[in-house]
Structures are given as structure tokens and as C-alpha cells.
Scaffold this active site. Structure first.
Site, PDB file in Angstrom:
ATOM      1  N   ARG A  94       0.857  -1.256   0.048  1.00 35.29           N
ATOM      2  CA  ARG A  94      -0.115  -0.025  -0.118  1.00 35.29           C
ATOM      3  C   ARG A  94       0.992   1.157   0.036  1.00 35.29           C
ATOM      4  O   ARG A  94       1.473   1.721   1.037  1.00 35.29           O
ATOM      5  CB  ARG A  94      -0.725  -0.066   1.143  1.00 35.29           C
ATOM      6  CG  ARG A  94      -1.963   0.873   1.341  1.00 35.29           C
ATOM      7  CD  ARG A  94      -2.580   0.890   2.807  1.00 35.29           C
ATOM      8  NE  ARG A  94      -1.633   1.712   3.660  1.00 35.29           N
ATOM      9  CZ  ARG A  94      -1.508   1.410   4.849  1.00 35.29           C
ATOM     10  NH1 ARG A  94      -2.076   0.440   5.472  1.00 35.29           N
ATOM     11  NH2 ARG A  94      -0.574   2.303   5.631  1.00 35.29           N
ATOM     12  N   HIS A  97      -3.141   4.645   5.023  1.00 39.02           N
ATOM     13  CA  HIS A  97      -4.256   3.666   5.186  1.00 39.02           C
ATOM     14  C   HIS A  97      -5.420   4.178   4.342  1.00 39.02           C
ATOM     15  O   HIS A  97      -6.411   3.661   3.811  1.00 39.02           O
ATOM     16  CB  HIS A  97      -4.388   3.405   6.615  1.00 39.02           C
ATOM     17  CG  HIS A  97      -5.926   2.653   6.835  1.00 39.02           C
ATOM     18  ND1 HIS A  97      -6.204   1.685   6.362  1.00 39.02           N
ATOM     19  CD2 HIS A  97      -7.028   3.149   7.517  1.00 39.02           C
ATOM     20  CE1 HIS A  97      -7.519   1.334   6.784  1.00 39.02           C
ATOM     21  NE2 HIS A  97      -7.898   2.207   7.280  1.00 39.02           N
ATOM     22  N   TYR A 109       4.295   4.459  11.556  1.00 41.65           N
ATOM     23  CA  TYR A 109       4.723   3.242  11.820  1.00 41.65           C
ATOM     24  C   TYR A 109       5.510   2.621  10.549  1.00 41.65           C
ATOM     25  O   TYR A 109       5.481   1.141  10.432  1.00 41.65           O
ATOM     26  CB  TYR A 109       3.181   2.412  11.898  1.00 41.65           C
ATOM     27  CG  TYR A 109       2.243   2.842  10.799  1.00 41.65           C
ATOM     28  CD1 TYR A 109       2.254   1.974   9.429  1.00 41.65           C
ATOM     29  CD2 TYR A 109       1.271   3.493  11.064  1.00 41.65           C
ATOM     30  CE1 TYR A 109       1.272   2.226   8.256  1.00 41.65           C
ATOM     31  CE2 TYR A 109       0.395   3.715   9.844  1.00 41.65           C
ATOM     32  CZ  TYR A 109       0.390   3.294   8.515  1.00 41.65           C
ATOM     33  OH  TYR A 109      -0.621   3.567   7.789  1.00 41.65           O
TER      34      TYR A 109
END
Ligand code: TPP
Ligand code: TPP
Ligand code: MG
Ligand code: MG
Lengths: 334, 380, 334, 380
Positions: free
Chosen positions: D271, D275, D284
Site C-alpha cells: 500500500r 491507510h 509506523y
């Protein structure tokens, strides 16, 4: 009396502070859930806790809510005090079986030898423009499940105090966080936070003589606003914040209704089979001869939570509350 | 960055995240279930252990027949017998250290009893005077789990908690073949694997979930093949060979204790009795099938081994049986006494402190009971 | 008028007959669940159906309730009419997520383009000496979930008629079968079964003038017995059988309460957050000025369902109902 | 039968139920993800298909950037971008026949659009004017599933229903790596396997579930290794290699159509965006990791292949991009129009017939709206 330095803090900050203090005070407290570690949760309520207390005190789990709650049950069976975060209201449903069949029943099933000191934090309710499954008011499910405490703060101070009390409780607590209040602010002294509240007590947030608005969580600010607006109409409304749905504080609520003789229950949850029915019924059972009018309910519609662009029509607002107050039979019927 | 800008960066390589991962081969079960009795491996088995297993098997079988008899006398509301599965029940209990935890499913009262819980307490749920009869913490035995597979995440959480506290504790969780289809089975195994929690999962594959045969439950080569999907070892064992079940479980417990993480054990066995006393098994299986399995009886397998190796004689067998009879007689006698119940207890353990609402309801019931007693008094 | 040969039939037989007729009349009806095939279900409600209609019409699934309901949703999406059997009330909880987030919402989510004609049969309630998790009254959960019909028969004729109506409905129906009525008998003509009832209508099972007992499902026979016993005390009780909890028949219920001026809601489900609160609240909202006393509730206690040997203390019985009737303020208060 | 009586029947044999079962070997994934582009296998690929995939990839990327831009303009409430994952999205849509069904997860609007749903309808949920924007039956595309993995059993049920009706329909269901941890994933795969339902499960393993990396999600050698536990084949593919994803999915769809049952496909991808637009991915993961994956971009991989084999030239590329720009401009324009909404619709599709209670609530809202309009009128 010492003067304390009150600073503005958000509801979310008070929750974070409560978690932090609980972790610091009691080594048996552990936080688990989806994204609660590195990310600090999607609402950032656990922000910084993994860094401060370590990965073993605040940790990410695999993506499986039944697994999260089920393993938390096991942790509590071993004497820890797990604090679980469910990411959103509707995403707690996969854990429903664990909640209803184990969390709620373990103490009872074992004649008190196996209590579950377990807190389940669930951001709930609407008003933040979330897409479907992100705005459910699911408190009716938890209220109908004996063995659970159901608590929901509506002020910054309560966010702290009630969460500390929930974590300190030897019983499982479903702790419902009104997500649209996360960013609400209040004066609050973060260096001398409110002591832990005795759980299970409602509080009168505004005194008044004409009628009582009985509410909790996300609807408290709306009710207070409605009470202000009602002054124009000549009504002096009392507002009771339940704070705890289970146990229910009949005493405080009924004392208020006996004083005012009229009541409206206000919540976001759907009306049919929602908390308002229980509240109206028990108030009526206890205050029948004091009532000038039936206890009315202002609630969400009995529909799946609407899409963001329509949610304002669904949510109980000031006007709808005032309309209900107006229907409290102010003039004697023929 | 636009598509255009990205063009220059082209490097035809494998996906960056891709690294050779755990070798799956050691996680796969052997093609045949592990067996010990009647094989050369039996010679390695500890004679004392075999004898202990035998004693517990004989007691276990007798316990099963006694409990079933108690349903006919109306002394138990229901009993799910583990006749035919005693090797699994007994080995699961014996393989654990005192500090370890057992998580039984609803069929596993025999494992609970073998672990040392008073049989009357073990049968409380099925007699109907309360839910769990024993103190789970005192015995390190979780309540019988009626909702299938829901106890598995509890075992994982407890084992993880023990590790967090630095305690040397292993949890052994029992589940049926049917239970492996539940989502909780999946979630529990995955959590255990990711956390490397010291848990052993024992699946008793007894061929049926009530009436539903294994072929309608799974298409897997074996249930033990599920393990590799979680990155943990899957082991397959003859569930009627007490020595083999004990050995496989013992290895799994050791592995867990040593920090090696969870293991999934599939024990192939058979439920000789109906699902419970209320079930009619003739509706869904043949007598021939049952008979074939009677020929592979866990007691007989072990008794023959012991006899052939001279580890027990007729007198020894008789003594064990007599002992089991005494146990059964004692159990029967105790179960024939009516339990003393206080209906007002209903309100005592819902919360740490009864809510005002519960106190109110308790007072109402108290008044009713009093009125009832007075009426009875008057009638006498 | 032709005379029909009425024969005694059990509630269970009427359900089986309804399933059989539905299978025969409509090839899109399929039954699935645990043990519903060869065994005919643990209560034998699907007895003989797999043999008569084949394995593809009535089939056993793997043991996983979310999977059962989730695949049934998929079948309904393709235009079939699945009828799901949950083995016991509490074993429907693993399917709660599918129920709340999909079954209840699919029609709404798709603006009506994807209805789910789906029946979920759930044996519920106590009184049969079942061990824990086998006697839950879970109707409050379903009532609080908009998008579901919630129906529960209390007579042999309704067992047939309401189940046919549920299967014929283009909406999902949670069909709650009071398990302790399975073996109850009534005269009923199995060769000319009652026509499909229009769903959503309550019915007055016994007329009376003193007060109304509002009830449903397993508590109907108890209420009828209480009404008989009440004659001795000089009370002439009316008994309303709701049959459908969603939608709710305000008309029939309120007409009765307006006639009698007093009401008691009776159900096995726990009181707090249970159906009785909703019913009492809505009756009071609509009939306030007709009420001589608050609407009272006789319900299960707010505890996990008790073990078999104690369940008789938990279940609303004739005496407890009469006690409540006695509290309906027959003499004017000072 | 007592223990004593059973003794004579002793036959030391393997457990009667034990038969050699399905060979697990063919169900296990290859050790490396399948790749086509940049390998000799590419020569076998149909040039027309490669071209079609390329066009859709370019459109897909542009669609993703456009949708993300719309969140900044407040025209979308939220957008979970599939930038970097376009090969999976596009291949999943293109591999299906018209009569087949697609079950997207919440991230998969690109697959929905590629299958032919109007992008404005595909984005309805994320704009917030309604939940599902299209008619699922008209397009054979199920609603976007926000509760993770819950759509998987729907796909199984639908595929099974089609088989019951004798229809030649395959269902392809999409899920993320995080979603494989949910119980519904397990139950869906197991039901599909037992029923041999014509379903293809496509897991896009993009390395993260929001902030949680795969290593905290599973300990399995690969997600494709879960398949053997259900008795179905597991396939591993480079999720950024559009030709490979298409080939593996095509084989799985063929197998399902031919009655061979379900397949689990794990596509290894990444990805590239956060998100959703609301997420801060820097919390993260590192830029280096993202950069490494940009070097394995699905568009570039395919563009290079096409260019090197002379199947496209600069002009062709430019034409495709221009087309994509037109699509984006049209989408932007249409999304900039306020949707027309009727609040009274809220009550229309809860049931086939609104209940009397809903009619009441609808009337209340109607009165409120009228009062509001009158006030506004008076104010004007
Ligand atoms: C969640 C749940 N669903 C259904 C049941 C009802 N039920 C009790 S036992 C059983 C079959 C269990 O089969 P298996 O797991 O193989 O265990 P066994 O009975 O063979 O020991 C079923 C369906 C249950 N107890 N829990
Ligand atoms: C049942 C459920 N739990 C939690 C969430 C919240 N949530 C939305 S996306 C997401 C992560 C999903 O990760 P993955 O399955 O890998 O898909 P990806 O986002 O990578 O496409 C989470 C936890 C949800 N939508 N549904
Ligand atoms: Mg079994
Ligand atoms: Mg992912």
C-alpha cells in the site's frame, strides 16, 4: 482550599491520561487492541503509551475482535486487568459471543471465584461523518446483558474519573466513549486529575423546575443547549447525566422527576428497544403519581445509521428536544 | 509522484517484502497418526507411566458408565460421555504440571476429574445445581465451555498473561473436530502463534459433531494440517493409544514450556456412546462402524500391552477394577443426595456488589419464598 | 361451512409441516444449519425433510454460526430463500455480527435493490432444564436492531402460520421458537393448515375488563393460567399475545389497555433493557390518560440464566403475575 | 458392554477411521511468488490482454490520485487508496465473466469501477450520500464490505446458491492480509472447501492492516499456506505483476468453474499511500520501505514489458494517459456536483414495507423539514 491551575484539556486527552495513570499505578493493567501500540489507536487515545510503558503493557493484536476479547478474558482469568480497545462500535459485534457468553457470566458461573476485571473501551455514536458501521449506538445490547457494567462519560472530568473507576472495578465494564466528544474541551487540571468517581451514580448537570431531560454521553451537550434555548419558551429544564447505564441510578433520576413532574429521555440510539424504553418504564413505575405527562423519548430513528450527509436529520437535536418538551401536556387536557 | 516521474525507477525485481519465510516442512504432520502401543516404540515407554495411564483409563471408563447411569436415574440433567475417548482425556490431564492450566470443553469432565477435581464438583453443571462446580483458580482448570471453541482464546490469553508475569505455565486447551470450524478456533490459534504463547491445542477428532460426520466438517487432509497456516507444528496421533497421546502431548508441553510456542495436536478417536444420553446415534451411523472402533478400544490396547510385557497380571487388573468400582459406588452415593440450594444465591455473583436493582429483585424472591414456606406450613 | 377434522398436533409438528409445505411450494426455499439434515435437528423440527426433498434442500453445515448465517446471506443475495436453524439461543451469538451488520442492513444499504428474504429460526427461552447457554431469551438484542422482523408464535396454529409468513416475507425474519412449547399440543387440522397470517398483528387471546396482560411466546400459557386463577380474586384479565415484536402492533395493544386501564407486561427475558421496557414505555406514551396505574413488568431476573434446579424461581409464574396485578393500585391512593 | 467383555475383541490395528487422505503436496504454494513480467513466461502472455491490463492500470492509478484529491476538496468523506495495488484490483475485475460475481472489500472501489460500475456510484459510500451506490444485482458486484472479512461467507453462499440453481457462476472475493485473522475468513474458506463452492479468495497482502505489520498478524510461512488446512490449493503471486495476478486468478476461476472448488490466492503487494487520507503512515513505517516498493511499481513493470516487446510506444502511452486524464476530469466534474438527497428516503428501505412506527417517524421528520423550510422562507 488550594487553588488548582485549571487548563483546557480535551476529552481524548483525559482518557489518555487515565490509561497512563492506570498503567503507572498498577502493573497488572495491560492494553490491547487493533493499532493501539505504535499508532496509538485510530483516535490516538493510547498515543505514547507503548513507548512509555513498553510493548508488553500496550500492544497491537491480530485483527480479530473475538480473539481480542477472548484472549483478554484469559488474561483476566490469570489476574491481569486488561483494557481492550474496540476500534469502532460496530466492530465490537464479532466479539459479541465472548461478551455475552463469557465476559458477562464468568463471575456468576464460578460463584465469584473467577471475577473478570476487564474494561472494554468502545468509541460509539455518530456525528462525525463516518461511513456505515462507524456510528452505531450499541448500548442497548450491553444493557440487556446482565453481568456487565455499562458506563459512558460525557465530560472531560468524567472521561478521566469514570475510566479510572472502570479499570479499578473487579467487574467487566463496557466503557462507551462518545466519539464526537473526543475533541470537546473543558477546563481540567491534568496535574491533579479528578479522583476516581464512585461508579453507578447519575449527576444533575443543570437544575430546573419545569421538566427533566434524562440523557447520557453524546447527547448531554445537546440537552444542555436545549435547556438554554428552552428558557426563551419559559421552560426551566433540569438535565440529568446518567453516566452509568448499568447499574442504573434510580434514586437521582426519580428524585429529579418527582420534583419536576415531567421528563424526556434523550439519546442517539434508536428508539425502539433502545435505552429510553427502559428508562421511561422504570421512571413511570416509580413516579407514576408525580407525572403530569407520559415520559417521552427523543432518540435516533429506528433505521440503520444513516450516511454522513443525512446524519443530522437522524440525530436528536435541540429543536426535536424542544418539540418533545412542548408535548408534555402543559395545559390540562379536556 | 506521477506515473511519468516514476518510470525511471524501473527495477525488475521480486517484491521487496518477499523473503524466504519459515520452512513449512517441519510444521506438517506425519502422514500416519503417531502410535506407540503394539509398536517397537512401546519398549521405550516408562512402565510406571503406562501403569498410571491404565489405572486412570479404567477409572475413566467406569466414571463414564456411572455418569451415564446417573442420567437414567434423573440425577444428572444430561451427560456427554467420553467413552472410547478416555485415552485423550486421561493423557491431557496427566501431561500437565500442577501449575499448568487445563481448558476443557463440555465433553471433558473426565479430564477435569483426572486432574484432581472432585467428580461431584465436576458434574455440577450437568446435574444442574450450578454452572461451574469447582474453583478454577484452585485447580487451574477453567470452567467447562459449552459454547464450542470459545475457551480456546481464553487459554491463549491466560498463557500469554503467565508469560507476561514471568510464570512458567502452559495451558492445554481441548476442542472437538466440530469445534475446529468455529471462528474462535482460528483466532485462538493465530493469536497463540503470533504471540508464541505456551499453549497446546488438543483436538479430539471423534468423527462426529453430534450427527455431522467429519467429511461434512472439513475437506482438509487432516485437522493437523491446519497448523501450518498459523506457522505452528501440527501433530497427528492415534487418540486411542494412551501412550502415544501422552507422548505427543508431553513433547508439545515441553516445547511450549521451553518458549517454542504452541502446537496443534489432532487425536484420531471415536465417540462410542451417543452424543449425549438424549441423542439417538442410530439416526446417523451404523453399528458396524461402532463395532470396528470397539475393536480399537483404548483400555484394551493398553491392557494388552501391559499384560504382554508382564507389567500387570489378572490380580492387578482385578484390583484396579475394584478400585474403580469403589470410586463409582462412592460417586453414585454422593450424587444420590439432593444438593442443598439457596435460590437467593442467584443474585450474589452477578457483580462484585449486587446492584440496587438486584437487591430489589432478591427481596422480592425472598418474600415469595417466605410466603411459599408459610403456605406449606399451613398445609401441614 | 364445512366441518374440518381437527386432530391434536404439537407445536413442533406444526413447525415441521410449515417447513415442509414451504419446501414443496417454493423451490427457492433451502434449509441449512447444524444437524438439520440426517438427524432432523436436535429438536427434530426438520425431521424427514432431507429425506423427502433431498440433501440440497435441507443440509448440514460445518459447525460455525457466523458461517451459516453469512453463507445464507449470500444465498439470499442470489435470490434463494434460505431458512437457517440456530441450534440454541446462545449459539446464535457468534452470528451476531452477520446479523447486525449485514442481515439487518442489506436492503437499506442497497436502496432496496438487494432484499434478503431470510428466516432465522432460533429456539429460545428456558423451562426445559437446559444447562447454561441453552435457555437465553435474546429477543431484546434483535428488537434493538432495525431492519429485522422479530416474530414468536405461542400456539400450534401460529407456529405454522407465522413460520409460513416468515419464509414468504421479503425481509429477514428472526423467528423465535419457545422451546418449552415444542411439545405443547392443540387441536389443529394438519390437512388444511391455517392460512398464512398477516404478520405484525397481535391478537387478544382472552378478553377481560380488569387489566391487560401483554405477553408473547413462552409466557402466553402462563398468562392464560394466571388469568384463570385471577377470577378467584375477582379480576377479569385480558391477555394479548403480541406474536410479532417487530413490527409492533400498537393498535391492538393500546385498544386493549384503553379498555382496561391497567396493564402488566410478562416475559421470560430479563427485565432491565428487556422488551418490557419498550412495551411499557410505548403503551404509556399512547395511553397515559387511560392508565389507572403504571404499566408493570413481570420478567426474568437481571441475572445470567440460572442452572436447571433454580430456573423455576427465575421464570415468571402465575403467582408473580398475580402479585403484579395486585399492585395495580386497585384502591385510590391517599 | 463392560470393560471385561470388551477384552476379547482386542485387535491392534490403526484407528478404523484412518484412511490415507487427500495428498497435501499439491495444495501447498510454491516457495516463491509466481511472476510473469520480466521472466520467460511473459512471452506466452496474450499481448492484447497485456495491453488491456496496462490501460486499466493507468486509469486505475489516475482514479486513485483523483479520489484522494477529492478528499482534500471535501468531496469525499474518506478514501482508502489502492495506489500500488492496482494490478490486483484490475486483474480481479478483468478475470471474471459477466455472469460472475465480485465481492469487494472497502479498499476495492477500483476493482468495482474496473468491472464497469460508474465511478460516482462506486464512490457513493465514501462521499456519504448513501451506503451502496450501485445496484449489486445489475452489476454482479456486492456492496463494499466495511466490516472486514464478513463478505467472504456471502461469496461462498452466493456461489453455492448458483450451483444449486445449476448456474455457471464463479464468485471472486477480496480481502486484506489483516482480514485473514478474522473468524469469518476461516469459516468462509472452510464452508467453501466442504461445499466445493466455485469461489476464488484473493488476499491482497499489502504488508499492513492500518499500522499493524504482517509479522504481528501471522506467523505463517505465507498466507497461502492456510489453504491446505481447508483442503484447497493455496497460490502465491507477485501482486504487482498484473500478468501474473491475472494468470493465477484465471486458473483459479477456471478450476472453480470446472467444479474443482475454491482456491486461495495470496498476492504480495504494498500500500503506497497511507491507510486512508486520514491516516499518518509515517508513524509506523519508513520512507525507505515505501521507496523500495515504488521501485516495484505495477504500472512500470507492465509498461517496461510492453515497451521492450514493442507492444506500445511513447505515443501509445501518451494516448492511454490522455484517456485517463479525461476520465479523471469527468469524475472530478461530476463529483463536484452536490448530490440531491431526500431525507425522507431514510425510512424507505428499512423493510419492504415501512412499519407503522417508521411511517410515524417519517411524518415527524417531514413536519420538521417543512417547518425548517418555512422558517427559511420567512427569513428570506
Ligand atoms: C457455539 C456452539 N454452537 C453449537 C453448539 C451445540 N453443540 C453442542 S455439542 C455440538 C457438537 C460438537 O462437536 P465436536 O466439536 O466434534 O465435539 P464432540 O461433541 O464430538 O465432543 C454442538 C453443535 C454449541 N455447544 N456451541
Ligand atoms: C471487523 C472490523 N474490524 C476492524 C475494522 C477497522 N479497520 C478498517 S481497515 C482495517 C485494516 C485492514 O487491514 P487489511 O485487511 O490488511 O486491509 P488493507 O487495509 O491493508 O487493505 C481495520 C482494522 C473493520 N473495518 N472491520
Ligand atoms: Mg466430535
Ligand atoms: Mg493490508
Amino acid at each position: 482550599m488550594t487553588t488548582v491551575a485549571l487548563k483546557p484539556a480535551t476529552f481524548a486527552q483525559a482518557l489518555t491520561r487515565a490509561l497512563r495513570d492506570a498503567l503507572a499505578d498498577d502493573p497488572s493493567v495491560h492494553i490491547l487492541g487493533e493499532d493501539v501500540g505504535t499508532l496509538g489507536g485510530v483516535f490516538r487515545i493510547t498515543d505514547g503509551l507503548a513507548a512509555e510503558f513498553g510493548d508488553h503493557r500496550c500492544f497491537d493484536t491480530p485483527l480479530a475482535e473475538a480473539g481480542i476479547l477472548g484472549t483478554a478474558v484469559g488474561m483476566a482469568m490469570y489476574g491481569l486487568r486488561p483494557v481492550v480497545e474496540m476500534q469502532f462500535d460496530a466492530f465490537a459485534y464479532p466479539a459479541f459471543e465472548q461478551l455475552a457468553s463469557h465476559v458477562a457470566k464468568m463471575r456468576n458461573r464460578t460463584r465469584g471465584t473467577m471475577p473478570l476485571p476487564l474494561t472494554i473501551r468502545i468509541p460509539y455514536g455518530g456525528g462525525i461523518g463516518g461511513v456505515e458501521h462507524h456510528s452505531d449506538s450499541s448500548e442497548a445490547y450491553y444493557m440487556a446483558t446482565p453481568g456487565l457494567h455499562v458506563v459512558t462519560p460525557a465530560t472531560v472530568a468524567d472521561a478521566y474519573g469514570l475510566l479510572r473507576a472502570a479499570i479499578a472495578s473487579d467487574d467487566p465494564v463496557v466503557f462507551l466513549e462518545p466519539k464526537r466528544l473526543y475533541w470537546s474541551k473543558d477546563s481540567w487540571n491534568p496535574d491533579d486529575p479528578t479522583p476516581v468517581e464512585p461508579a453507578g451514580r447519575a449527576v444533575v448537570r443543570r437544575t430546573g423546575r419545569s421538566a427533566t431531560l434524562i440523557t447520557y454521553g453524546p447527547s448531554l451537550p445537546v440537552c444542555l443547549e436545549a435547556a438554554e434555548a428552552a428558557r426563551e419558551e419559559g421552560w426551566d429544564l433540569e438535565v440529568v447525566d446518567l453516566r452509568s447505564l448499568v447499574p442504573f441510578d434510580d434514586e437521582t433520576v426519580c428524585a429529579s422527576v418527582r420534583r419536576t413532574g415531567r421528563a424526556v429521555v434523550v439519546h442517539e440510539s434508536g428508539s425502539f428497544g433502545g435505552p429510553g424504553g427502559e428508562i421511561a418504564a422504570r421512571v413511570t413505575e416509580r413516579c407514576f403519581h408525580y407525572l403530569e405527562a407520559p415520559v417521552l423519548r427523543v432518540a435516533g430513528f429506528d433505521i440503520p445509521y444513516p450516511p454522513p450527509m443525512l446524519e443530522r436529520h437522524h440525530l436528536p437535536g435541540v429543536d426535536r428536544i424542544l418539540d418533545a418538551v412542548a408535548r408534555l401536556q402543559w395545559e390540562a387536557e379536556s | 509522484m506521477t506515473v511519468m516521474e516514476q518510470r525511471g525507477a524501473y527495477r525488475p525485481s521480486p517484491p521487496p517484502a518477499w523473503q524466504p519465510r519459515t520452512d513449512p516442512a517441519p510444521l506438517l504432520p506425519d502422514p500416519e497418526p503417531c502410535r506407540v502401543l503394539g509398536t517397537p516404540a512401546a519398549a521405550q515407554a516408562d512402565p510406571e507411566l503406562l501403569h498410571r495411564l491404565y489405572v486412570k483409563l479404567v477409572h475413566g471408563r467406569r466414571y463414564n458408565t456411572q455418569a451415564t447411569a446417573l442420567t437414567k436415574q434423573g440425577r444428572l440433567a444430561v451427560y456427554p460421555s467420553s467413552t472410547g475417548q478416555e485415552a485423550c482425556e486421561v493423557a491431557a490431564a496427566l501431561v500437565l504440571a500442577d501449575r499448568d492450566w487445563l481448558f476443557p470443553s463440555y465433553r471433558d469432565t473426565l479430564a477435569v476429574v483426572t486432574r484432581g477435581v472432585d467428580p461431584v464438583e465436576a458434574l455440577t453443571l450437568l446435574r444442574g445445581d450450578w454452572h461451574t462446580g469447582w474453583d478454577p483458580c484452585a485447580h487451574r482448570v477453567a470452567p467447562l465451555s459449552t459454547p464450542l471453541s470459545t475457551q480456546l482464546p481464553h487459554a491463549v490469553g491466560l498463557a500469554h498473561a503467565a508469560r507476561l508475569k514471568g510464570d512458567d505455565v502452559v495451558a492445554l486447551a481441548m476442542v472437538g473436530d466440530g469445534g475446529t470450524s468455529e471462528g474462535d478456533f482460528h483466532e485462538a490459534l493465530n493469536f497463540a502463534a503470533v504471540w508464541q504463547a505456551p499453549v497446546v491445542f488438543l483436538v479430539q477428532n471423534n468423527g462426529f459433531a453430534i450427527s455431522v460426520p467429519l467429511s461434512k466438517q472439513t475437506a482438509a487432509p487432516s485437522l493437523a494440517h491446519k497448523a501450518v497456516g498459523y506457522g505452528i507444528p501440527g501433530r497427528l496421533v492415534d487418540g486411542n493409544d494412551a501412550a502415544a497421546v501422552h507422548e505427543v502431548l508431553r513433547d508439545a508441553v515441553r516445547r511450549a514450556r521451553a518458549g517454542g510456542g504452541p502446537t496443534l495436536v489432532e487425536a484420531v478417536t471415536y465417540r462410542i456412546d451417543a452424543h449425549t444420553n438424549a441423542d439417538d446415534a442410530t439416526r446417523y451411523r451404523t453399528d458396524d462402524e461402532v463395532e470396528a472402533w470397539r475393536g480399537h478400544d483404548p483400555l484394551q490396547l493398553l491392557e494388552r500391552e501391559l499384560t504382554e510385557r508382564g507389567l500387570i497380571d489378572e490380580a492387578g487388573i482385578a484390583a484396579v477394577r475394584e478400585d474403580a468400582e469403589t470410586m463409582a459406588a462412592r460417586l453414585r452415593e454422593r450424587m444420590n443426595q439432593d444438593p442443598v440450594l439457596d435460590p437467593l444465591d442467584l443474585f450474589e455473583h452477578v457483580y462484585a456488589e449486587p446492584t440496587p436493582q438486584l437487591r430489589e429483585q432478591q427481596r422480592m424472591l425472598q418474600a415469595e419464598l417466605q410466603a411459599e414456606a408459610e403456605e406449606e406450613g399451613a398445609a401441614r
